[in-house]
Write a protein that holds these residues in place. Structure first.
Motif, PDB file in Angstrom:
ATOM      1  N   ILE A  52      56.123  75.813   4.672  1.00 42.01           N
ATOM      2  CA  ILE A  52      56.989  74.667   4.928  1.00 42.01           C
ATOM      3  C   ILE A  52      56.464  73.436   4.187  1.00 42.01           C
ATOM      4  CG2 ILE A  52      57.829  73.082   6.718  1.00 42.01           C
ATOM      5  CD1 ILE A  52      57.805  75.469   8.642  1.00 42.01           C
ATOM      6  N   ASP A  53      55.145  73.242   4.234  1.00 39.96           N
ATOM      7  CA  ASP A  53      54.533  72.119   3.513  1.00 39.96           C
ATOM      8  C   ASP A  53      54.808  72.209   2.018  1.00 39.96           C
ATOM      9  OD1 ASP A  53      53.543  71.039   5.820  1.00 39.96           O
ATOM     10  OD2 ASP A  53      51.496  71.765   5.542  1.00 39.96           O
ATOM     11  N   ALA A  54      54.778  73.429   1.471  1.00 38.57           N
ATOM     12  CA  ALA A  54      55.008  73.612   0.029  1.00 38.57           C
ATOM     13  C   ALA A  54      56.413  73.171  -0.349  1.00 38.57           C
ATOM     14  CB  ALA A  54      54.787  75.069  -0.357  1.00 38.57           C
ATOM     15  N   CYS A  55      57.379  73.468   0.515  1.00 41.16           N
ATOM     16  CA  CYS A  55      58.755  73.035   0.241  1.00 41.16           C
ATOM     17  C   CYS A  55      58.884  71.518   0.335  1.00 41.16           C
ATOM     18  CB  CYS A  55      59.714  73.715   1.220  1.00 41.16           C
ATOM     19  SG  CYS A  55      59.845  75.506   1.006  1.00 41.16           S
ATOM     20  N   ILE A  56      58.218  70.932   1.321  1.00 39.34           N
ATOM     21  CA  ILE A  56      58.236  69.472   1.464  1.00 39.34           C
ATOM     22  C   ILE A  56      57.640  68.818   0.225  1.00 39.34           C
ATOM     23  CG2 ILE A  56      57.289  67.524   2.758  1.00 39.34           C
ATOM     24  CD1 ILE A  56      57.417  69.283   5.269  1.00 39.34           C
ATOM     25  N   GLU A  57      56.519  69.383  -0.248  1.00 33.75           N
ATOM     26  CA  GLU A  57      55.861  68.832  -1.435  1.00 33.75           C
ATOM     27  C   GLU A  57      56.754  68.959  -2.669  1.00 33.75           C
ATOM     28  OE1 GLU A  57      51.439  69.005  -3.532  1.00 33.75           O
ATOM     29  OE2 GLU A  57      52.048  70.562  -2.113  1.00 33.75           O
ATOM     30  N   ALA A  58      57.546  70.036  -2.722  1.00 34.69           N
ATOM     31  CA  ALA A  58      58.443  70.254  -3.861  1.00 34.69           C
ATOM     32  C   ALA A  58      59.765  69.500  -3.702  1.00 34.69           C
ATOM     33  CB  ALA A  58      58.732  71.747  -4.021  1.00 34.69           C
ATOM     34  N   ARG A  59      59.940  68.840  -2.555  1.00 37.04           N
ATOM     35  CA  ARG A  59      61.155  68.078  -2.256  1.00 37.04           C
ATOM     36  C   ARG A  59      62.396  68.969  -2.267  1.00 37.04           C
ATOM     37  NH1 ARG A  59      59.820  62.756  -2.168  1.00 37.04           N
ATOM     38  NH2 ARG A  59      57.930  62.119  -3.285  1.00 37.04           N
ATOM     39  N   VAL A  60      62.256  70.148  -1.662  1.00 37.63           N
ATOM     40  CA  VAL A  60      63.396  71.049  -1.478  1.00 37.63           C
ATOM     41  C   VAL A  60      63.526  71.350   0.009  1.00 37.63           C
ATOM     42  CG1 VAL A  60      63.117  72.075  -3.754  1.00 37.63           C
ATOM     43  CG2 VAL A  60      61.981  73.137  -1.793  1.00 37.63           C
ATOM     44  N   ALA A  61      64.693  71.793   0.414  1.00 39.48           N
ATOM     45  CA  ALA A  61      64.921  72.128   1.817  1.00 39.48           C
ATOM     46  C   ALA A  61      63.949  73.237   2.224  1.00 39.48           C
ATOM     47  CB  ALA A  61      66.358  72.579   2.031  1.00 39.48           C
ATOM     48  N   PRO A  62      63.201  73.049   3.315  1.00 42.18           N
ATOM     49  CA  PRO A  62      62.237  74.070   3.737  1.00 42.18           C
ATOM     50  C   PRO A  62      62.889  75.428   3.951  1.00 42.18           C
ATOM     51  CG  PRO A  62      61.825  72.030   4.911  1.00 42.18           C
ATOM     52  CD  PRO A  62      63.135  71.852   4.173  1.00 42.18           C
ATOM     53  N   HIS A  63      62.360  76.424   3.285  1.00 40.99           N
ATOM     54  CA  HIS A  63      62.849  77.797   3.411  1.00 40.99           C
ATOM     55  C   HIS A  63      61.725  78.729   3.007  1.00 40.99           C
ATOM     56  CE1 HIS A  63      65.121  81.466   3.005  1.00 40.99           C
ATOM     57  NE2 HIS A  63      64.842  81.533   1.704  1.00 40.99           N
TER      58      HIS A  63
ATOM     59  N   TYR B  89      59.208  79.120  18.103  1.00 44.25           N
ATOM     60  CA  TYR B  89      58.918  77.699  18.234  1.00 44.25           C
ATOM     61  C   TYR B  89      59.043  76.948  16.909  1.00 44.25           C
ATOM     62  CZ  TYR B  89      57.031  79.308  22.676  1.00 44.25           C
ATOM     63  OH  TYR B  89      56.884  79.900  23.910  1.00 44.25           O
ATOM     64  N   PHE B  90      59.336  77.629  15.833  1.00 48.09           N
ATOM     65  CA  PHE B  90      59.472  76.977  14.536  1.00 48.09           C
ATOM     66  C   PHE B  90      60.847  76.331  14.423  1.00 48.09           C
ATOM     67  CE2 PHE B  90      55.533  78.436  13.315  1.00 48.09           C
ATOM     68  CZ  PHE B  90      55.265  78.335  11.964  1.00 48.09           C
ATOM     69  N   SER B  91      60.881  75.063  14.059  1.00 55.36           N
ATOM     70  CA  SER B  91      62.167  74.403  13.837  1.00 55.36           C
ATOM     71  C   SER B  91      62.835  74.948  12.584  1.00 55.36           C
ATOM     72  CB  SER B  91      61.982  72.890  13.735  1.00 55.36           C
ATOM     73  OG  SER B  91      61.075  72.570  12.693  1.00 55.36           O
ATOM     74  N   VAL B  92      62.008  75.350  11.597  1.00 52.95           N
ATOM     75  CA  VAL B  92      62.515  76.008  10.391  1.00 52.95           C
ATOM     76  C   VAL B  92      62.250  77.498  10.547  1.00 52.95           C
ATOM     77  CG1 VAL B  92      62.318  76.233   7.896  1.00 52.95           C
ATOM     78  CG2 VAL B  92      62.048  73.985   8.970  1.00 52.95           C
ATOM     79  N   LYS B  93      63.311  78.281  10.726  1.00 54.31           N
ATOM     80  CA  LYS B  93      63.157  79.709  10.951  1.00 54.31           C
ATOM     81  C   LYS B  93      63.048  80.441   9.615  1.00 54.31           C
ATOM     82  CE  LYS B  93      63.854  79.068  15.378  1.00 54.31           C
ATOM     83  NZ  LYS B  93      62.716  79.081  16.326  1.00 54.31           N
ATOM     84  N   PRO B  94      62.109  81.368   9.499  1.00 53.95           N
ATOM     85  CA  PRO B  94      61.995  82.123   8.252  1.00 53.95           C
ATOM     86  C   PRO B  94      63.052  83.215   8.166  1.00 53.95           C
ATOM     87  CG  PRO B  94      60.397  82.919   9.843  1.00 53.95           C
ATOM     88  CD  PRO B  94      61.072  81.731  10.483  1.00 53.95           C
ATOM     89  N   THR B  95      63.288  83.697   6.965  1.00 50.76           N
ATOM     90  CA  THR B  95      64.051  84.916   6.760  1.00 50.76           C
ATOM     91  C   THR B  95      63.082  86.083   6.923  1.00 50.76           C
ATOM     92  OG1 THR B  95      65.542  83.823   5.206  1.00 50.76           O
ATOM     93  CG2 THR B  95      65.460  86.229   5.145  1.00 50.76           C
TER      94      THR B  95
END
Length: 220
Positions: free
Chosen positions: A54-65, A190-196
């Protein structure tokens, strides 16, 4: 002159000889930092790698996935694949072979800031794999324990059309497959961003939700 009072630990060392502390990087230290700091060695890489994704997506400025592979008898591997920026070869070496190295200390937007979480799989297994997709290049490294100390072994370097990101994978012992599935159910609810995820996990229905805690009903 040293100034010490009974209610403070401040010492003025201007005119005193002082020696800075250092850390001796040996097998005993790595055993503590990478292997013995986690009480649940199955949950550790799952939690640390997923929050890093999730942090990696935030750092890349893309929607967390991010994608998670839960081990199965046909493919006994746990892995997490993010869609951040990926890492160059130099970044892989610098971030994975220098304990404490981190790109997150200048922001409060990230979960981890000390660089230890990426080695969490070493608390469960003696090796794990890094695959990086970075600006059209694919890099693969094996992180393995050699005489008690982690080493990075280059496995591959080639071109790719895969989108940027990072995949971390750890081999899973067959008797532990069900435990990984159980930990995934516990963690990702408990993750707000659910993984695939490659498997369908039981759903959770909230019965009572006060904002601070809830009672749930897990369907099996």
């Amino acid at each position: 002159m040293a100034i010490v009072t009974s209610n403070t630990t401040h010492v003025d060392t201007t005119n005193l000889n002082s020696t800075a502390f250092s850390i001796q990087a040996d097998a005993a230290l790595f055993s503590v930092l990478a292997q013995k700091i986690y009480t649940d060695t199955i949950l550790a890489p799952m939690r640390e790698w997923s929050t890093n994704a999730i942090d990696a997506c935030i750092e890349a400025r893309v929607a967390p996935h991010f994608e998670v592979h839960i081990p199965t008898p046909a493919d006994p591997t746990f892995s997490v694949r993010d869609y951040g920026t990926g890492l160059s070869q130099d970044q892989i070496i610098n971030l994975f072979t220098v304990v404490g190295a981190s790109t997150k200390r200048d922001s409060n937007d990230y979960n981890g800031q000390f660089g230890l979480g990426r080695l969490a799989a070493l608390s469960y297994a003696e090796s794990f794999t890094i695959e990086s997709f970075h600006n059209g290049k694919y890099y693969s490294y094996l992180i393995s324990i050699s005489e008690g100390i982690p080493v990075a072994i280059e496995l591959a370097s080639t071109h790719t059309i895969e989108p940027n990101g990072l995949r971390l994978s750890v081999p899973v012992q067959l008797p532990h497959i069900d435990l990984f599935r159980e930990r995934a159910l516990q963690l990702y609810r408990y993750f707000s961003v659910k993984p695939t995820i490659n498997l369908e996990l039981p759903t959770v229905t909230s019965l009572i939700d006060t904002g601070d805690w809830f009672i749930d009903d897990t369907s099996n």
